[in-house]
Design an enzyme around this catalytic site. Structure first.
Site, PDB file in Angstrom:
ATOM      1  N   LYS A  19       3.241   4.439  -1.095  1.00  5.52           N
ATOM      2  CA  LYS A  19       3.360   5.405  -2.193  1.00  5.52           C
ATOM      3  C   LYS A  19       4.657   6.163  -1.967  1.00  5.52           C
ATOM      4  O   LYS A  19       4.735   7.036  -1.093  1.00  5.52           O
ATOM      5  CB  LYS A  19       2.188   6.382  -2.229  1.00  5.52           C
ATOM      6  CG  LYS A  19       0.828   5.743  -2.488  1.00  5.52           C
ATOM      7  CD  LYS A  19       0.090   5.497  -1.216  1.00  5.52           C
ATOM      8  CE  LYS A  19      -1.304   4.928  -1.510  1.00  5.52           C
ATOM      9  NZ  LYS A  19      -1.935   4.415  -0.281  1.00  5.52           N
ATOM     10  N   LYS A  33      -4.537  10.179   5.707  1.00  2.00           N
ATOM     11  CA  LYS A  33      -4.167   9.340   6.842  1.00  2.00           C
ATOM     12  C   LYS A  33      -3.199  10.156   7.702  1.00  2.00           C
ATOM     13  O   LYS A  33      -1.980  10.107   7.528  1.00  2.00           O
ATOM     14  CB  LYS A  33      -3.473   8.055   6.392  1.00  2.00           C
ATOM     15  CG  LYS A  33      -4.287   7.221   5.383  1.00  2.00           C
ATOM     16  CD  LYS A  33      -3.843   7.503   3.981  1.00  2.00           C
ATOM     17  CE  LYS A  33      -4.321   6.494   2.958  1.00  2.00           C
ATOM     18  NZ  LYS A  33      -5.673   6.079   2.994  1.00  2.00           N
ATOM     19  N   ASP A  64      16.314  11.553  -8.295  1.00  6.73           N
ATOM     20  CA  ASP A  64      17.741  11.895  -8.229  1.00  6.73           C
ATOM     21  C   ASP A  64      18.319  11.728  -6.826  1.00  6.73           C
ATOM     22  O   ASP A  64      19.422  12.211  -6.551  1.00  6.73           O
ATOM     23  CB  ASP A  64      17.969  13.337  -8.690  1.00  6.73           C
ATOM     24  CG  ASP A  64      17.784  13.514 -10.197  1.00  6.73           C
ATOM     25  OD1 ASP A  64      17.816  12.493 -10.904  1.00  6.73           O
ATOM     26  OD2 ASP A  64      17.607  14.661 -10.643  1.00  6.73           O
ATOM     27  N   HIS A  73       0.817  -1.207   0.000  1.00  7.42           N
ATOM     28  CA  HIS A  73       0.000   0.000   0.000  1.00  7.42           C
ATOM     29  C   HIS A  73       0.855   1.263   0.000  1.00  7.42           C
ATOM     30  O   HIS A  73       0.334   2.373   0.091  1.00  7.42           O
ATOM     31  CB  HIS A  73      -0.892  -0.039   1.254  1.00  7.42           C
ATOM     32  CG  HIS A  73      -2.060   0.886   1.209  1.00  7.42           C
ATOM     33  ND1 HIS A  73      -2.280   1.860   2.169  1.00  7.42           N
ATOM     34  CD2 HIS A  73      -3.098   1.004   0.335  1.00  7.42           C
ATOM     35  CE1 HIS A  73      -3.376   2.520   1.900  1.00  7.42           C
ATOM     36  NE2 HIS A  73      -3.899   2.022   0.797  1.00  7.42           N
ATOM     37  N   HIS A 113      -9.587  10.861   2.235  1.00 10.63           N
ATOM     38  CA  HIS A 113      -8.666   9.736   2.095  1.00 10.63           C
ATOM     39  C   HIS A 113      -7.359   9.963   2.862  1.00 10.63           C
ATOM     40  O   HIS A 113      -6.459   9.142   2.833  1.00 10.63           O
ATOM     41  CB  HIS A 113      -8.365   9.508   0.610  1.00 10.63           C
ATOM     42  CG  HIS A 113      -7.683   8.218   0.297  1.00 10.63           C
ATOM     43  ND1 HIS A 113      -6.362   8.139  -0.087  1.00 10.63           N
ATOM     44  CD2 HIS A 113      -8.151   6.943   0.301  1.00 10.63           C
ATOM     45  CE1 HIS A 113      -6.035   6.875  -0.301  1.00 10.63           C
ATOM     46  NE2 HIS A 113      -7.100   6.124  -0.079  1.00 10.63           N
ATOM     47  N   ASP A 142      -1.059  17.661  20.054  1.00 13.13           N
ATOM     48  CA  ASP A 142      -0.588  18.770  20.887  1.00 13.13           C
ATOM     49  C   ASP A 142       0.292  19.776  20.147  1.00 13.13           C
ATOM     50  O   ASP A 142       1.069  20.500  20.781  1.00 13.13           O
ATOM     51  CB  ASP A 142       0.179  18.244  22.105  1.00 13.13           C
ATOM     52  CG  ASP A 142      -0.727  17.553  23.106  1.00 13.13           C
ATOM     53  OD1 ASP A 142      -1.957  17.651  22.965  1.00 13.13           O
ATOM     54  OD2 ASP A 142      -0.195  16.906  24.035  1.00 13.13           O
TER      55      ASP A 142
END
Length: 482
Positions: A224, A402, A229, A222, A400, A407
């Site tokens: 990404k 996450k 470079d 999952h 979507h 604090d």
């Protein structure tokens, strides 16, 4: 004759039950997961074992990542820069004690080195993110390494494909790693086009004969990650497809992604290489170039890049989430499209809210996976009893992101949802950030999101139909295996 059929059926049910008990107790599992699988195996005799064989077995005993020596993957220089002779982080006194504890936790569990020389840019709009990503790729001079769970060759995806083809034809090293299930809509035509241009393409847990013999169906990569470079890195929630720029059936898309420059890019590069060679079946000897150049920027954002997956016994990102919840004194902001916490996370949130910490949890207004969404509603509704404030993001959009912020001191942005699948079944990667300025920006984004969200209070859930309430309770029974 009827008596024989009845006795035969009873014997088969007994055998099925005994086989179910033997099957789920063969490997150590959380009690909730054991009961969920027992329910499936007993209620669906025979067929339940087929489901289990494809999606229920554990992975940690299998040597998926055969190459784990991070000394090979550019970590030697970072260790010398940030760790002392006792392999402990330098300059820890500049952090609050609770943050020091968290840094140690993530290093001890995942060997994640805290790096300080970083610059971070936050994206919440998919079009802005893809435009900047493509711009960075076209500007690449040496290498482009790309890893996505979902990549399609629709109008949005073809922009990335075109950029990768262009750089490969220019003689750069271009590697593309996708997930076999998540990127199943990426056409063979586009794959052949990229390969013809020189793009090195691999599919994580290859989709060869996928629907027939791929017994790793339940374990998805999952992550990404993009590294350009060795200087620019991307990590977060956006995949590459039209829906992620608001052109899908769910309407506007609200997500969070990071563009990073600095030492943390080396840790993203290391993670990509480990995943790449897990798919390519190569060895460190295949390295014939420098993938870990020194940063060209000066930054002030401390962070750790943390990975987790079913190949490990410990759930590193979940432990990071737990530590953040436990350290909270004022407030906790959580965003997740799928909110199905395990017992430890659920009780940690309960404890925080009951002790006076202001806890806000934001989930989508509408589902993309109805079964999972109803389970999310169930857990959200339960936490209302402890004073947790539940928000459903705007009706014309899909949330979507996450993220978790605590604090104004610590935040996490990445690919891991607040659900059991992300904790135990998916391969995930998150950035844990210890910069009050960046955390403040993320909290400001959350507070703006609250202004366009619906307050899902007790009255909101009380108005729901009995059928919807039943689906919430029923879905919750299968939450450990969703």
């Amino acid at each position: 004759m009827a008596d024989y059929l009845i006795w035969g059926l009873i014997i088969l049910l007994i055998i099925n039950t005994l086989a179910a008990i033997f099957t789920v107790f063969r490997e150590p599992r959380p009690v909730s997961t054991i009961w969920a699988w027992l329910l499936v195996l007993i209620l669906l005799p025979g067929f339940g074992f087929i489901i289990y064989y494809f999606v229920g077995r554990k992975l940690s005993s299998q040597n998926i990542f055969r190459i784990k020596n991070q000394e090979v993957y550019g970590m030697t220089g970072l260790k010398a820069k940030y760790l002392d002779s006792d392999q402990k982080h330098k300059e820890m006194a500049k952090f609050p004690k609770e943050v020091q504890k968290m840094i140690r936790l993530l290093y001890n569990s995942d060997h994640s080195i805290r790096t300080d020389n970083n610059q971070v840019q936050i994206f919440t709009d998919g079009q802005e993110k893809i435009d900047q990503l493509v711009k960075d790729i076209y500007a690449a001079k040496d290498s482009v390494h790309v890893q996505y769970y979902i990549l399609t060759d629709d109008e949005t995806g073809i922009k990335l494909v075109d950029a990768l083809v262009d750089r490969a034809e220019a003689g750069l090293e271009v590697k593309l790693l996708t997930d076999a299930i998540g990127s199943r809509l990426l056409s063979k035509k586009s794959i052949r086009r990229m390969q013809a241009a020189g793009v090195q393409f691999e599919s994580f847990f290859s989709k060869s004969l996928l629907l027939i013999v791929n017994f790793r169906l339940n374990w998805r990569n999952h992550r990404k990650i993009v590294v350009i470079d060795g200087f620019i890195g991307y990590v977060g929630g956006f995949n590459i497809a039209d829906e992620y720029v608001g052109k899908g059936p769910l309407g506007l898309w609200r997500d969070t992604h990071l563009r990073i420059q600095g030492d943390a890019v080396k840790t993203l590069q290391s993670r990509f290489m480990i995943d790449w060679f897990a798919s390519k079946k190569a060895s460190p000897k295949d390295f014939d170039r420098e993938y870990f150049p020194e940063p060209q920027v000066e930054g002030t954002t401390p962070m750790q890049i943390v990975s987790s997956g079913p190949d490990e016994e410990s759930d590193q990102i979940k432990m990071g989430y737990l530590q953040m919840i436990h350290m909270a004194e004022k407030h906790i902001y959580i965003q997740s499209p799928y909110f199905i916490p395990d017992e430890a996370v659920f009780e940690a949130i309960q404890l925080a809210a009951t002790s006076g910490v202001e806890v806000h949890i934001m989930i989508p207004f509408k589902p993309d996976h109805p079964f999972v969404y109803r389970a999310s509603e169930y857990y959200a509704k339960q936490l209302l009893q402890n004073g947790v404030r539940i928000h459903k993001y705007r009706e014309d959009s899909f949330l979507h992101a996450k993220t978790i912020c605590v604090d104004g001191k610590v935040a996490s942005v990445g690919t891991a949802n607040f659900d059991i699948r992300s904790f135990a079944l998916n391969f995930e990667v998150n950035a844990f950030i210890y910069d009050e300025e960046v955390v403040g920006k993320l909290e400001a984004i959350f507070e703006e999101d609250m202004k366009v969200s619906i307050n899902a209070d007790k009255e909101h859930f009380a108005k729901q139909t009995l059928w919807k309430k039943f689906r919430q309770s029923f879905s919750r029974l299968f939450s450990p295996i969703l």
